[in-house]
Design a protein around this motif. Sequence first.
Motif, mmCIF file in Angstrom:
data_model
loop_
_atom_site.group_PDB
_atom_site.id
_atom_site.type_symbol
_atom_site.label_atom_id
_atom_site.label_comp_id
_atom_site.label_asym_id
_atom_site.label_seq_id
_atom_site.Cartn_x
_atom_site.Cartn_y
_atom_site.Cartn_z
ATOM 1 N N ILE A 31 1.350 7.105 -6.702
ATOM 2 C CA ILE A 31 0.301 8.101 -6.923
ATOM 3 C C ILE A 31 0.782 9.496 -6.521
ATOM 4 O O ILE A 31 0.562 10.475 -7.238
ATOM 5 C CB ILE A 31 -0.985 7.714 -6.160
ATOM 6 N N GLY A 32 1.471 9.584 -5.404
ATOM 7 C CA GLY A 32 2.000 10.875 -4.960
ATOM 8 C C GLY A 32 2.997 11.453 -5.950
ATOM 9 O O GLY A 32 2.942 12.648 -6.277
ATOM 10 N N MET B 298 0.825 -1.191 0.000
ATOM 11 C CA MET B 298 0.000 0.000 0.000
ATOM 12 C C MET B 298 0.875 1.262 0.000
ATOM 13 O O MET B 298 0.554 2.242 -0.657
ATOM 14 C CB MET B 298 -0.899 -0.009 1.231
ATOM 15 N N HIS B 299 1.975 1.206 0.739
ATOM 16 C CA HIS B 299 2.890 2.345 0.787
ATOM 17 C C HIS B 299 3.488 2.618 -0.586
ATOM 18 O O HIS B 299 3.631 3.791 -0.994
ATOM 19 C CB HIS B 299 3.994 2.075 1.817
ATOM 20 N N ASP B 300 3.843 1.560 -1.322
ATOM 21 C CA ASP B 300 4.417 1.721 -2.659
ATOM 22 C C ASP B 300 3.410 2.350 -3.617
ATOM 23 O O ASP B 300 3.771 3.208 -4.430
ATOM 24 C CB ASP B 300 4.894 0.374 -3.206
ATOM 25 N N GLN B 301 2.156 1.942 -3.517
ATOM 26 C CA GLN B 301 1.114 2.518 -4.376
ATOM 27 C C GLN B 301 0.896 3.996 -4.052
ATOM 28 O O GLN B 301 0.698 4.815 -4.948
ATOM 29 C CB GLN B 301 -0.193 1.750 -4.229
ATOM 30 N N ALA B 302 0.946 4.341 -2.776
ATOM 31 C CA ALA B 302 0.795 5.745 -2.379
ATOM 32 C C ALA B 302 1.962 6.572 -2.911
ATOM 33 O O ALA B 302 1.764 7.714 -3.347
ATOM 34 C CB ALA B 302 0.698 5.859 -0.860
ATOM 35 N N ASP B 303 3.169 6.006 -2.880
ATOM 36 C CA ASP B 303 4.330 6.699 -3.437
ATOM 37 C C ASP B 303 4.166 6.940 -4.932
ATOM 38 O O ASP B 303 4.468 8.030 -5.435
ATOM 39 C CB ASP B 303 5.606 5.898 -3.193
#
Length: 145
Positions: free
Chosen positions: A8-9, A1-6
């Motif tokens: 998208i960010g 989930m952290h990688d996906q947020a990175d």
Amino acid sequence: MHDQADVIGNLLVESFHYLALFAIGASIAWAALMSFLGMIEAGRATIDDILLLFIYLELGAMVGIYFKTNHMPVRFLIYVGITALTRLLIADIQHTHTPTMGILMVCGGIVLLALATLVVRYASFRFPATPIIGQPRRKSDDEED
């Protein structure tokens, strides 16, 4: 989930970055065009008008360099300052025709900015930016091909 947020960010930041650069570039082009059309309408171009076009040119070059390299060319900001002070100096002399202390202060500002350019050029030559690991070394502004 952290990688996906990175991901998208980073996408949002890059999108805003390009959108802002295009907006700034379009604003510079629009302002330069309006100034040029004003000169055509007036039927003449003063030295103030020509120096203003040089300011637009330097700002446009700065945006283009930033777009290509993701590095803010500080020297171009100094060049804009020198041109703006020169424009102010010429306008003041043309309109008032009286020597004042303000003329000396503007000239002193131009000299300080010229010295700042010298310092920036020397520092970029003497202490080039270190490349990020995994990226090829980028030539500095002062290096020849």
